[in-house]
Design an enzyme around this catalytic site. Structure first.
Site, PDB file in Angstrom:
ATOM      1  N   CYS A   1      -1.172   2.039   2.689  1.00 58.40           N
ATOM      2  CA  CYS A   1       0.052   1.803   1.923  1.00 58.40           C
ATOM      3  C   CYS A   1      -0.018   2.347   0.496  1.00 58.40           C
ATOM      4  O   CYS A   1       0.893   3.051   0.044  1.00 58.40           O
ATOM      5  CB  CYS A   1       0.431   0.333   1.941  1.00 58.40           C
ATOM      6  SG  CYS A   1      -0.707  -0.808   1.131  1.00 58.40           S
TER       7      CYS A   1
ATOM      8  N   HIS B   1       0.141  -5.324  -0.099  1.00 55.68           N
ATOM      9  CA  HIS B   1       0.889  -4.255   0.565  1.00 55.68           C
ATOM     10  C   HIS B   1       1.942  -3.736  -0.397  1.00 55.68           C
ATOM     11  O   HIS B   1       2.596  -4.515  -1.096  1.00 55.68           O
ATOM     12  CB  HIS B   1       1.540  -4.778   1.844  1.00 55.68           C
ATOM     13  CG  HIS B   1       2.102  -3.696   2.701  1.00 55.68           C
ATOM     14  ND1 HIS B   1       1.306  -2.778   3.343  1.00 55.68           N
ATOM     15  CD2 HIS B   1       3.377  -3.384   3.004  1.00 55.68           C
ATOM     16  CE1 HIS B   1       2.086  -1.938   4.020  1.00 55.68           C
ATOM     17  NE2 HIS B   1       3.341  -2.297   3.829  1.00 55.68           N
TER      18      HIS B   1
ATOM     19  N   HIS C   1       7.062   2.682   3.763  1.00 56.08           N
ATOM     20  CA  HIS C   1       5.689   2.231   3.577  1.00 56.08           C
ATOM     21  C   HIS C   1       4.813   2.755   4.706  1.00 56.08           C
ATOM     22  O   HIS C   1       5.309   3.282   5.700  1.00 56.08           O
ATOM     23  CB  HIS C   1       5.624   0.697   3.517  1.00 56.08           C
ATOM     24  CG  HIS C   1       5.920   0.007   4.807  1.00 56.08           C
ATOM     25  ND1 HIS C   1       5.047  -0.885   5.381  1.00 56.08           N
ATOM     26  CD2 HIS C   1       6.975   0.067   5.648  1.00 56.08           C
ATOM     27  CE1 HIS C   1       5.558  -1.357   6.503  1.00 56.08           C
ATOM     28  NE2 HIS C   1       6.734  -0.797   6.695  1.00 56.08           N
TER      29      HIS C   1
END
Length: 103
Positions: A26, A75, A87
């Site tokens: 990510c 994240h 993402h």
């Protein structure tokens, strides 16, 4: 330019710690996207990016290109609009996802 950089990475597979060109985690996806258009910052984890960048004002939180953080700041993704974000998903690779689905 940011959208073109994202488009080049869509569909890429996930690999923890990777910054491309064909696999990303990510934060590697976020870093590589901005790095490719000349916005350079030190590569770091989602938590490091959270600490490094100032939070946007409330009226700008859904502005395209804003960073968005999830899962206890582990994240990170890039806001597309008020409905979703881009993402690197562990299960699906680099994708667009609605805000109610961070898988």
């Amino acid at each position: 330019m940011v959208l073109a950089a994202i488009d080049q990475r869509l569909g890429s597979r996930y690999l923890w710690g990777a910054t491309g060109p064909n696999r990303f985690d990510c934060s590697g996806f976020v870093w590589a996207t901005y790095h490719s258009i000349g916005i350079d910052f030190e590569r770091g984890s989602a938590r490091t990016l959270w600490a490094r960048f100032e939070a946007p004002p409330a009226d700008e939180q859904f502005t395209f290109g804003t960073l968005v953080f999830f899962s206890g700041k582990t994240h990170v993704g890039i806001v597309a609009d008020e409905k979703g974000f881009y993402h690197a998903s562990r299960h699906h690779g680099v994708v667009y996802a609605p805000f109610n689905d961070t898988g």
